[in-house]
Write a protein that holds these residues in place. Structure first.
Motif, short mmCIF file in Angstrom:
data_model
loop_
_atom_site.label_atom_id
_atom_site.label_comp_id
_atom_site.label_asym_id
_atom_site.label_seq_id
_atom_site.Cartn_x
_atom_site.Cartn_y
_atom_site.Cartn_z
N GLY A 1 53.01 -6.16 -12.21
CA GLY A 1 53.05 -5.12 -13.23
C GLY A 1 53.08 -5.67 -14.64
O GLY A 1 52.45 -5.12 -15.56
N GLU A 2 53.80 -6.79 -14.82
CA GLU A 2 53.93 -7.38 -16.16
C GLU A 2 52.65 -8.04 -16.63
O GLU A 2 52.35 -8.07 -17.82
N LEU A 3 51.89 -8.60 -15.72
CA LEU A 3 50.69 -9.35 -16.08
C LEU A 3 49.42 -8.52 -16.02
O LEU A 3 48.33 -9.02 -16.30
N GLN A 4 49.56 -7.26 -15.62
CA GLN A 4 48.37 -6.43 -15.40
C GLN A 4 47.50 -6.31 -16.64
O GLN A 4 46.28 -6.34 -16.57
N GLY A 5 48.12 -6.15 -17.80
CA GLY A 5 47.35 -5.96 -19.02
C GLY A 5 46.98 -7.25 -19.74
O GLY A 5 46.33 -7.21 -20.78
N ILE A 6 47.38 -8.38 -19.18
CA ILE A 6 47.10 -9.67 -19.81
C ILE A 6 45.84 -10.25 -19.16
O ILE A 6 45.81 -10.52 -17.98
N LYS A 7 44.82 -10.43 -19.93
CA LYS A 7 43.55 -10.91 -19.40
C LYS A 7 43.55 -12.43 -19.35
O LYS A 7 43.11 -13.11 -20.29
N LEU A 8 44.07 -12.96 -18.23
CA LEU A 8 44.13 -14.41 -18.09
C LEU A 8 42.79 -15.00 -17.66
O LEU A 8 42.48 -16.14 -17.97
N GLY A 9 42.01 -14.23 -16.94
CA GLY A 9 40.72 -14.73 -16.49
C GLY A 9 40.86 -15.67 -15.32
O GLY A 9 41.94 -15.89 -14.76
N SER A 10 39.74 -16.27 -14.93
CA SER A 10 39.73 -17.20 -13.80
C SER A 10 40.10 -18.59 -14.27
O SER A 10 39.93 -18.95 -15.44
N LEU A 11 40.63 -19.38 -13.34
CA LEU A 11 41.00 -20.75 -13.67
C LEU A 11 39.78 -21.62 -13.91
O LEU A 11 39.85 -22.64 -14.60
N LEU A 12 38.64 -21.25 -13.32
CA LEU A 12 37.40 -22.00 -13.50
C LEU A 12 36.28 -21.03 -13.84
O LEU A 12 36.32 -19.87 -13.43
N PRO A 13 35.24 -21.49 -14.54
CA PRO A 13 34.10 -20.61 -14.84
C PRO A 13 33.40 -20.17 -13.56
O PRO A 13 33.37 -20.91 -12.57
N PRO A 14 32.83 -18.97 -13.55
CA PRO A 14 32.15 -18.45 -12.34
C PRO A 14 31.07 -19.40 -11.82
O PRO A 14 30.94 -19.57 -10.60
N LYS A 15 30.29 -20.00 -12.69
CA LYS A 15 29.23 -20.91 -12.25
C LYS A 15 29.80 -22.10 -11.50
O LYS A 15 29.26 -22.50 -10.46
N GLN A 16 30.90 -22.64 -12.00
CA GLN A 16 31.51 -23.79 -11.34
C GLN A 16 32.10 -23.38 -9.98
O GLN A 16 32.03 -24.14 -9.00
N ILE A 17 32.67 -22.18 -9.93
CA ILE A 17 33.21 -21.69 -8.66
C ILE A 17 32.10 -21.53 -7.63
O ILE A 17 32.26 -21.91 -6.46
N ARG A 18 30.95 -20.99 -8.06
CA ARG A 18 29.83 -20.81 -7.12
C ARG A 18 29.34 -22.17 -6.59
O ARG A 18 29.00 -22.30 -5.41
N LEU A 19 29.30 -23.16 -7.46
CA LEU A 19 28.89 -24.50 -7.02
C LEU A 19 29.87 -25.06 -6.01
O LEU A 19 29.47 -25.66 -4.99
N LEU A 20 31.16 -24.89 -6.28
CA LEU A 20 32.18 -25.38 -5.35
C LEU A 20 32.10 -24.63 -4.02
O LEU A 20 32.26 -25.23 -2.95
N GLU A 21 31.86 -23.32 -4.08
CA GLU A 21 31.74 -22.55 -2.84
C GLU A 21 30.53 -22.98 -2.03
O GLU A 21 30.60 -23.09 -0.80
N ALA A 22 29.42 -23.24 -2.72
CA ALA A 22 28.21 -23.72 -2.01
C ALA A 22 28.49 -25.07 -1.35
O ALA A 22 28.07 -25.32 -0.21
N THR A 23 29.21 -25.94 -2.06
CA THR A 23 29.55 -27.24 -1.50
C THR A 23 30.46 -27.07 -0.29
O THR A 23 30.27 -27.73 0.74
N PHE A 24 31.45 -26.19 -0.41
CA PHE A 24 32.35 -25.94 0.71
C PHE A 24 31.59 -25.43 1.93
O PHE A 24 31.80 -25.90 3.06
N LEU A 25 30.72 -24.44 1.73
CA LEU A 25 29.97 -23.86 2.84
C LEU A 25 29.11 -24.92 3.53
O LEU A 25 29.06 -24.99 4.77
N SER A 26 28.44 -25.75 2.74
CA SER A 26 27.61 -26.80 3.31
C SER A 26 28.45 -27.78 4.12
O SER A 26 28.10 -28.14 5.26
N ASN A 27 29.58 -28.19 3.55
CA ASN A 27 30.46 -29.13 4.24
C ASN A 27 31.02 -28.54 5.52
O ASN A 27 31.04 -29.19 6.58
#
Length: 697
Positions: A340-366
């Motif tokens: 409830g306290e953090l709901q209005g705070i826009k922290l965003g993702s820890l990593l950029p979406p493009k980097q996450i997609r690359l990591l996910e593709a690497t994970f899936l392949s592995n």
């Protein structure tokens, strides 16, 4: 590409990542504001109650004791000077919140009821940590600005006086920010004093900005931006807390897991403390929860971003995604005390979406490569047991193989790991794993077919065949339940299992069918004179072989009995279709039809009693008997048309063989009856074969 063997030590393969992230323990409970405000002095505050193992810097050591000693020595005039801050104020009732909100309109000059303290007195007060000196210091600063604006004072004297004022502000800033750096180590009243000083300085910054530039002789010192300095201090504390070495007690975890667990636990505990213990004390303008959340978030994101720059090993790639996509947003930010306290705070993702997609593709392949390798290895080990003539296990009286269990565990683990990251990654890997599963099943079928051909002389040959037929049930059940495999003709994923089962049934029934062949020949040899005795001999032979199939799963015993049922009906039709049998009178045809009906009933009863579910075969022989019995060509045509609907693979060749028995039919009648099968009745391809298994000619 810069390559490293691993960002941390490799995660142990025996240590799976937890499906749910838990932080054991919780910060000590803060005493109520009213209780803390009732304390009569700073020395009476309990540091144990006020300081949890988080948000804390280095303990102040003997600072309080030294302060007390200095206070005892302070001059009487200094005590009178500080009395100006309490005169005219009503005593606050216990439990009443202390407002640290500054006045909306700052006064031109702070109100002092006593004489203005000297610079030396202010310096001594600040060195003793007396934050009450902030207001006379502010008054001193304003007087200096007013004197400079009025003129009549040399530039040298103005500079000298300003240097002393700024030196006092350095002392005040150190005291105030020192308190705010360790907010839970000090008494709540002292914390409020520091917060009030910062708030007052922020107001003065805005007033000075609105007033315009100072006299040329004075150096620009506003805005001082102490609120921003406090936020920078929070960021420094966050960096120190997260960079601290992980605590002991995390046995069995890799270095990477310990670091992530330490950071995650620290962030969660510190933010909970900010919500529960700091928010009630800090003015709203400080936005204390958001400040701490953003500072910790930014440092954690920086750490992960640096980690992601390297070519990570498989385990570290998975661990990184698990924290970025699951543990941090779901188990920390969305935990009950923080959501409830953090709901209005826009922290965003820890990593950029493009980097996450690359990591996910690497994970899936592995992960898919690992699953494929493990499945191949499991099949190799299983096939080695077949060729080495190792007897299969027995489970509840049935031959049992662990292959299906091993394969489904391998696939399920890959699926679960992907779903632990996000449901979307789980859906992505599911499609790929289905493709790999289809390839494995085809490889399994081919490998087993080779064993069926080469292993016939082995002692445990039949037992291993039965065990692998039973495997088909485990595979099919697991895939239908976990993946909702569609059960329709267009789904070919399970086709290799059906083929494996069919080939195995052929092997298991081969000797029985060889024994039955000469018995069926007796039908034509005796010209159907003693069909009942022949059938009894056939049933006795079949019944004697049924115990050989008792180690099959119950469902496969029924399927195998259906195969026997099909064989009996098929062989009977083959013997009936032999060209030697020609009956020229209606009476002879009716007598044969009577025999066929009796035989059909006997076959149906025997097979059904022994578990055959093949109700689709029940009309195969009776309808042929009816075609033989009927004499009217039109009636025969109707029977043939109906029969073709029930058995779409009934061809003109099969019909001609049956009509050949009726020696009193003219060639034109035979042709007319055969032409009935040319009519398109919209019949689909047969799901089960009967007449396609019977060769005519």
């Amino acid at each position: 590409m810069l390559k490293m063997m691993t960002f941390f030590q490799s995660l142990p393969s025996q240590q799976p990542m937890p499906e749910t992230f838990h932080f054991p323990g919780s910060p000590p409970k803060l005493r109520s504001v009213s209780e803390a405000e009732s304390e009569t002095s700073m020395s009476e505050a309990s540091s144990e109650d006020l300081m949890p193992p988080l948000l804390a810097g280095v303990a102040p050591g003997g600072e309080e004791e030294e302060t007390a000693k200095k206070e005892k020595k302070k001059p009487k005039g200094l005590a009178n000077m500080f009395s100006v801050f309490t005169k005219g104020k009503k005593k606050k009732k216990k439990g009443q919140p202390s407002s640290t909100e500054p006045e909306s309109e700052p006064k031109t000059k702070p109100e002092l009821d006593g004489p203005m303290p000297t610079v030396e007195e202010l310096k001594e007060a600040l060195e003793l940590g007396r934050l009450e000196a902030a207001r006379p210091l502010l008054a001193l600063e304003r007087e200096l600005v007013a004197a400079a604006a009025a003129g009549g004072m040399s530039a040298e004297e103005l500079v000298q006086r300003q240097s002393k004022v700024e030196a006092l502000y350095v002392l005040l800033r150190g005291q105030v920010l020192g308190v705010l750096r360790r907010p839970l180590e000090v008494a709540p009243e002292r914390l409020r004093q520091a917060l009030a000083v910062v708030a007052e300085q922020e107001l003065e910054d805005r007033r000075a900005t609105a007033a315009g530039p100072r006299a040329a002789e004075l150096a620009a010192t506003r805005p001082r931006c102490w609120l921003q300095l406090w936020r920078g201090g929070v960021a420094e504390v966050a960096a120190e807390r997260l960079a601290a070495p992980p605590t002991t007690g995390a046995e069995g975890l890799s270095e990477a897991e310990r670091v992530f667990l330490h950071m995650g636990r620290t962030i969660k505990e510190d933010l909970v403390a900010a919500v529960e213990r700091l928010k009630p004390l800090f003015p709203a303008e400080f936005d204390v929860v958001a400040t701490y959340a953003k500072s910790y978030h930014e440092h954690f994101a920086t750490h992960l971003s640096a980690m992601a720059q390297f070519e990570l090993c498989e385990r570290d790639t998975y661990l990184l995604l698990l924290w970025v996509q699951n543990f941090y947003p779901n188990e920390i930010l969305s935990s009950p005390k923080l959501a409830g306290e953090l709901q209005g705070i826009k922290l965003g993702s820890l990593l950029p979406p493009k980097q996450i997609r690359l990591l996910e593709a690497t994970f899936l392949s592995n992960e898919v490569a690992n699953v494929k390798e493990l499945m191949t290895r499991a099949l190799e080990l299983e096939s080695q047991r077949w060729t080495k003539d190792v007897a299969p296990q027995k489970l509840d009286g049935h031959c049992h193989s662990e292959l299906a269990i091993d394969i489904m565990q391998i696939v399920s683990q890959g699926q679960t790991k992907a779903e632990n990251i996000t449901p979307d990654v789980g859906r992505q890997i599911k499609q790929v794993l289905l493709v790999e599963m289809a390839r494995f099943l085809r490889s399994y079928q081919h490998t087993f077919d080779e064993f069926l051909e080469r292993g016939k002389q082995l002692k445990n040959y039949r037992a291993n065949v039965i065990a692998n037929v039973n495997n088909c049930l485990s595979f099919r059940t697991s895939m239908e339940q976990k993946w909702q495999i569609p059960q329709n003709p267009s789904s070919h994923l399970l086709d290799p299992l059906n083929e494996l089962k069919g080939h195995s049934f052929d092997i298991l029934l081969q000797n029985l069918f060889v024994d039955l062949k000469p018995l069926f020949k007796k039908f034509t040899q005796t010209r159907w004179a003693a069909p009942a005795e022949i059938l009894e001999e056939i049933f006795t032979t079949v019944f004697g072989r049924l115990p050989e199939f008792s180690e099959l799963q119950d469902c496969f015993q029924k399927e195998l009995m259906e195969a026997v049922h099909l064989h009996l009906v098929k062989e009977y039709i083959i013997r009936l279709s032999k060209p030697r049998l020609v009956l020229k009178t209606a009476e002879q045809q009716q007598q044969l039809a009577k025999h066929i009906l009796a035989n059909a009933e006997a076959i149906r009863d025997f097979c059904t009693k022994n578990g055959s579910p093949a109700t689709w075969l029940h009309l195969a022989l009776p309808t042929l008997a009816e075609i033989i019995r009927l004499q009217d060509p039109s009636a025969i045509k109707m029977e043939v048309a109906t029969y073709a609907i029930s058995y779409p693979d009934f061809s003109k060749g099969h019909l001609s063989a049956i009509l050949a028995i009726k020696g009193n039919l003219s060639s034109s009648d035979v042709k007319s009856i055969r032409n009935i099968l040319d009519i398109d009745m919209g019949v689909q391809e047969p799901s089960r074969s009967l007449f396609s298994l019977i060769s005519i000619g």
